[in-house]
Design a protein around this motif. Structure first.
Motif, PDB file in Angstrom:
ATOM      1  N   GLU A  50     -15.444  65.031 -49.450  1.00 40.66           N
ATOM      2  CA  GLU A  50     -15.536  65.512 -50.824  1.00 40.66           C
ATOM      3  C   GLU A  50     -15.175  66.988 -50.930  1.00 40.66           C
ATOM      4  O   GLU A  50     -14.927  67.495 -52.028  1.00 40.66           O
ATOM      5  CB  GLU A  50     -16.955  65.289 -51.361  1.00 40.66           C
ATOM      6  CG  GLU A  50     -17.312  63.816 -51.523  1.00 40.66           C
ATOM      7  CD  GLU A  50     -18.763  63.617 -51.920  1.00 40.66           C
ATOM      8  OE1 GLU A  50     -19.511  64.629 -51.935  1.00 40.66           O
ATOM      9  OE2 GLU A  50     -19.147  62.477 -52.219  1.00 40.66           O
ATOM     10  N   ASN A  51     -15.139  67.670 -49.798  1.00 41.17           N
ATOM     11  CA  ASN A  51     -14.780  69.090 -49.757  1.00 41.17           C
ATOM     12  C   ASN A  51     -13.280  69.213 -49.485  1.00 41.17           C
ATOM     13  O   ASN A  51     -12.789  68.777 -48.450  1.00 41.17           O
ATOM     14  CB  ASN A  51     -15.587  69.806 -48.673  1.00 41.17           C
ATOM     15  CG  ASN A  51     -15.459  71.316 -48.766  1.00 41.17           C
ATOM     16  OD1 ASN A  51     -14.421  71.852 -49.120  1.00 41.17           O
ATOM     17  ND2 ASN A  51     -16.532  72.006 -48.408  1.00 41.17           N
ATOM     18  N   GLU A  52     -12.557  69.806 -50.414  1.00 42.19           N
ATOM     19  CA  GLU A  52     -11.108  69.947 -50.267  1.00 42.19           C
ATOM     20  C   GLU A  52     -10.726  70.642 -48.965  1.00 42.19           C
ATOM     21  O   GLU A  52      -9.733  70.283 -48.322  1.00 42.19           O
ATOM     22  CB  GLU A  52     -10.562  70.749 -51.454  1.00 42.19           C
ATOM     23  CG  GLU A  52      -9.073  71.021 -51.408  1.00 42.19           C
ATOM     24  CD  GLU A  52      -8.648  72.013 -52.474  1.00 42.19           C
ATOM     25  OE1 GLU A  52      -7.825  71.643 -53.328  1.00 42.19           O
ATOM     26  OE2 GLU A  52      -9.151  73.166 -52.449  1.00 42.19           O
ATOM     27  N   HIS A  81      -3.676  76.772 -54.713  1.00 38.43           N
ATOM     28  CA  HIS A  81      -4.674  77.228 -55.674  1.00 38.43           C
ATOM     29  C   HIS A  81      -3.953  78.120 -56.674  1.00 38.43           C
ATOM     30  O   HIS A  81      -3.331  79.117 -56.291  1.00 38.43           O
ATOM     31  CB  HIS A  81      -5.809  77.991 -54.987  1.00 38.43           C
ATOM     32  CG  HIS A  81      -6.849  77.100 -54.394  1.00 38.43           C
ATOM     33  ND1 HIS A  81      -8.092  77.549 -53.992  1.00 38.43           N
ATOM     34  CD2 HIS A  81      -6.847  75.768 -54.132  1.00 38.43           C
ATOM     35  CE1 HIS A  81      -8.808  76.532 -53.518  1.00 38.43           C
ATOM     36  NE2 HIS A  81      -8.067  75.447 -53.583  1.00 38.43           N
ATOM     37  N   GLU A 137       0.376  70.595 -53.252  1.00 36.37           N
ATOM     38  CA  GLU A 137       0.124  70.894 -51.853  1.00 36.37           C
ATOM     39  C   GLU A 137       1.447  71.136 -51.146  1.00 36.37           C
ATOM     40  O   GLU A 137       2.522  70.820 -51.677  1.00 36.37           O
ATOM     41  CB  GLU A 137      -0.650  69.760 -51.169  1.00 36.37           C
ATOM     42  CG  GLU A 137       0.040  68.421 -51.217  1.00 36.37           C
ATOM     43  CD  GLU A 137      -0.821  67.315 -50.627  1.00 36.37           C
ATOM     44  OE1 GLU A 137      -2.040  67.507 -50.496  1.00 36.37           O
ATOM     45  OE2 GLU A 137      -0.250  66.264 -50.285  1.00 36.37           O
ATOM     46  N   TYR A 177      -6.052  77.294 -48.091  1.00 39.64           N
ATOM     47  CA  TYR A 177      -5.213  76.991 -49.247  1.00 39.64           C
ATOM     48  C   TYR A 177      -4.161  78.090 -49.379  1.00 39.64           C
ATOM     49  O   TYR A 177      -4.226  79.133 -48.698  1.00 39.64           O
ATOM     50  CB  TYR A 177      -6.042  76.886 -50.537  1.00 39.64           C
ATOM     51  CG  TYR A 177      -6.923  78.080 -50.804  1.00 39.64           C
ATOM     52  CD1 TYR A 177      -6.422  79.236 -51.409  1.00 39.64           C
ATOM     53  CD2 TYR A 177      -8.270  78.060 -50.439  1.00 39.64           C
ATOM     54  CE1 TYR A 177      -7.225  80.326 -51.641  1.00 39.64           C
ATOM     55  CE2 TYR A 177      -9.083  79.159 -50.675  1.00 39.64           C
ATOM     56  CZ  TYR A 177      -8.549  80.287 -51.279  1.00 39.64           C
ATOM     57  OH  TYR A 177      -9.348  81.372 -51.498  1.00 39.64           O
ATOM     58  N   PRO A 206      -3.516  72.629 -49.778  1.00 37.57           N
ATOM     59  CA  PRO A 206      -3.405  72.633 -51.241  1.00 37.57           C
ATOM     60  C   PRO A 206      -2.983  73.991 -51.782  1.00 37.57           C
ATOM     61  O   PRO A 206      -3.200  75.029 -51.156  1.00 37.57           O
ATOM     62  CB  PRO A 206      -4.822  72.265 -51.693  1.00 37.57           C
ATOM     63  CG  PRO A 206      -5.694  72.815 -50.613  1.00 37.57           C
ATOM     64  CD  PRO A 206      -4.924  72.637 -49.329  1.00 37.57           C
TER      65      PRO A 206
END
Length: 214
Positions: free
Chosen positions: A55-57, A110, A132, A145, A108
């Protein structure tokens, strides 16, 4: 700097579809650890703890510490197979890393300054074309990121990949033709048909179709 994640695993002696199904019924996820100039190793992970980490990118773009027994190994996530409609992880591929060998990872983007971009304030629509990027770097340079600043982007403005500043020691995977690919853009909103125009068109049609009097 990437966050620190730890995975606890155990060896699984049995392989095959039947063994994997039995393993999942006990709350475990079958996984494989490969790379690092060593033979692949089949292991099992705790399902609920793994789902929580996923659940944590940052989990996907960080160096993980995998511990099996009393030995630990740095690795990265390479693939996660999920159930098509249930929140269930079916299988995980992990890759060992070596300090002085480059790795390929998808990290990813940001996006910064979307709320203050002149094009957005003027009513433009922000479109994230790329979310990404596949990169190559040494493990010590792996970013969590990559930042893309759009705070000065005007209407019809585009940020191509060539204008994205990559962190030190990081290179994107692909040829030079990728440099002009748009990462994000601000486009003008589609012009809506005015109600008056719709009414005029409808009125003309009613006149044309109205029967003539004798």
């Amino acid at each position: 700097m990437s966050q620190k994640f730890e995975l606890l695993a155990e060896d699984r002696p049995d392989q095959g579809k039947g063994a994997s199904r039995r393993l999942r019924r006990t709350g475990k996820v079958p996984a494989i650890l490969y790379g690092g100039h060593r033979d692949p190793r089949v292991i099992a992970l705790d399902h609920d703890k793994l789902v929580h980490s996923l659940e944590n990118e940052a989990f996907f773009s960080s160096i993980l510490t995998l511990t099996v027994g009393n030995k630990s190994q740095p690795c990265i996530i390479k693939d996660v197979q999920r159930h098509p409609y249930r929140n269930v992880v079916l299988h995980v591929d992990l890759q060992r890393i070596i300090e002085d060998e480059e790795i390929r990872v998808s990290v990813p983007f940001h996006f910064l300054g979307e709320d203050v971009a002149p094009g957005a304030k003027a009513g433009g629509v922000i479109s994230r074309i790329m979310t990404e990027l596949d990169i190559s770097c040494l493990p010590k340079h792996l970013p969590e990121y990559i930042e893309v600043d759009v705070s000065t982007l005007e209407l019809d403005g585009i940020v191509p990949l060539s204008e994205v500043k990559l962190p030190e020691g990081v290179a994107f995977v692909g040829g030079d033709e990728m440099l002009e690919q748009p990462v994000v853009m601000i486009s003008r909103p589609r012009r809506e048909v005015e109600p008056e125009e719709e009414g005029e068109a409808g009125g003309q049609e009613s006149i044309d179709t109205e029967p003539k009097e004798d």
